[in-house]
Design an enzyme around this catalytic site. Structure first.
Site, mmCIF file in Angstrom:
data_model
loop_
_atom_site.group_PDB
_atom_site.id
_atom_site.type_symbol
_atom_site.label_atom_id
_atom_site.label_comp_id
_atom_site.label_asym_id
_atom_site.label_seq_id
_atom_site.Cartn_x
_atom_site.Cartn_y
_atom_site.Cartn_z
ATOM 1 N N TYR A 54 0.818 -1.211 0.000
ATOM 2 C CA TYR A 54 0.000 0.000 0.000
ATOM 3 C C TYR A 54 0.857 1.268 0.000
ATOM 4 C CZ TYR A 54 -3.743 -3.181 1.603
ATOM 5 O OH TYR A 54 -4.634 -4.205 1.747
ATOM 6 N N SER A 191 -12.456 -5.069 1.051
ATOM 7 C CA SER A 191 -13.488 -4.556 0.135
ATOM 8 C C SER A 191 -14.883 -5.015 0.564
ATOM 9 C CB SER A 191 -13.200 -4.999 -1.308
ATOM 10 O OG SER A 191 -11.987 -4.470 -1.772
ATOM 11 N N PRO A 192 -15.233 -4.866 1.845
ATOM 12 C CA PRO A 192 -16.523 -5.372 2.331
ATOM 13 C C PRO A 192 -17.720 -4.593 1.794
ATOM 14 C CG PRO A 192 -15.469 -4.070 4.040
ATOM 15 C CD PRO A 192 -14.461 -4.222 2.937
ATOM 16 N N THR A 235 -11.899 7.388 4.430
ATOM 17 C CA THR A 235 -10.973 8.491 4.653
ATOM 18 C C THR A 235 -11.636 9.667 5.358
ATOM 19 O OG1 THR A 235 -11.393 9.305 2.411
ATOM 20 C CG2 THR A 235 -9.473 7.895 2.719
#
Length: 276
Positions: A54, A191-192, A235
């Site tokens: 990442y 990625s739920p 975010t």
């Protein structure tokens, strides 16, 4: 329970791992990443997930340092990238991750994918060594199918704690969930929210309207009801808060049956080196 009553202690845990965490994939702006981590921790989150790939471990570490939360209260996880899975590289790059994160131990270290330099014998020997010396408290795998986990278990002395895979109402991962139950391996959903696709599914929208919540909360609550830990990326403070409030949502049996019956499949993460 109302959102104002939510505390870190009220978050369900799976063998010590909070079942709602903050994901940081594609949270690449250092200031934004650090701020989202700090915001989440001060809101009550106690599970933070990152990865070498990442490129934000340093920013995650800055966010942890800025938050008024003791390190030993945080369940911190990162992942070793597929180019770093040789024995020596695992040991070297894990230390680099620790340095960037500003910590001397990890609560969970994953093999990111069973790909490229991954070789079960040598890769997992290094993970066992890190586990034995206390540098990592749990060993995880990510994007592993049952056959890969079977093979890994043959090489590891330590138990496999978790398998992190894409999981949401349009990719329900029934086989992996059942395998996890049989072998006491937690499923952690990346990625739920299907990268925003949950907002486009009529079933989820109807259930969300019924409860007066967002489709994101419905998806996260469905995962929790199925004993799956979710690490949604967020975010903004508003999205971090909305995901947090999913902990107050209790779906009824009719809701769960409706979601279970969703018959479409949308895999959002499917690189060429994937093992399926």
């Amino acid at each position: 329970m109302t959102s104002t009553e939510l505390t870190p202690e009220s978050v369900p845990r799976a063998h010590g791992m909070p079942m709602l965490g903050l994901g940081t994939w594609e949270n690449e702006d250092p200031n934004q990443c650090a701020d989202s981590v700090r915001t989440a921790l001060e809101m009550g989150y106690r599970h933070i997930d990152t990865a070498q790939a990442y490129g934000n471990e340093g920013a995650v570490g800055d966010g942890i340092a800025a938050a008024d939360v003791d390190r030993d209260e945080i369940f911190l996880a990162t992942k070793v990238w597929i180019s770093n899975l040789d024995y020596e590289d695992v040991l070297e790059t894990t230390q680099e991750s620790l340095d960037r994160l500003g910590t001397d131990y990890l609560d969970l270290l994953y093999v990111h994918w069973p790909s490229r330099t991954y070789e079960p014998g040598s890769t997992l020997e290094a993970f066992d060594e890190l586990y034995e010396e206390g540098t990592i408290r749990n060993i995880g795998v990510s994007n592993f199918e049952p056959r890969h986990i079977d093979e890994a278990r043959e090489h590891l002395d330590a138990p496999i704690f978790a398998n992190q895979v894409e999981t949401h109402p349009m990719l329900q991962q029934r086989e992996l969930r059942e395998y996890g139950r049989e072998h006491d391996i937690e499923i952690v959903a990346y990625s739920p929210l299907a990268r925003g696709d949950v907002f486009e599914i009529d079933v989820l929208s109807e259930i969300a309207e019924k409860h007066g919540v967002s489709e994101a909360q419905v998806s996260l609550a469905w995962l929790r009801e199925n004993d799956v830990t979710a690490i949604p990326k967020a975010t903004s403070e508003a999205h971090i808060q909305d995901n947090w409030e999913s902990l107050t949502l209790e779906l009824d049996e009719a809701d769960l049956r409706q979601i279970d019956s969703i018959d479409r499949t949308r895999r959002k993460v499917d690189p060429g080196f994937a093992p399926w």
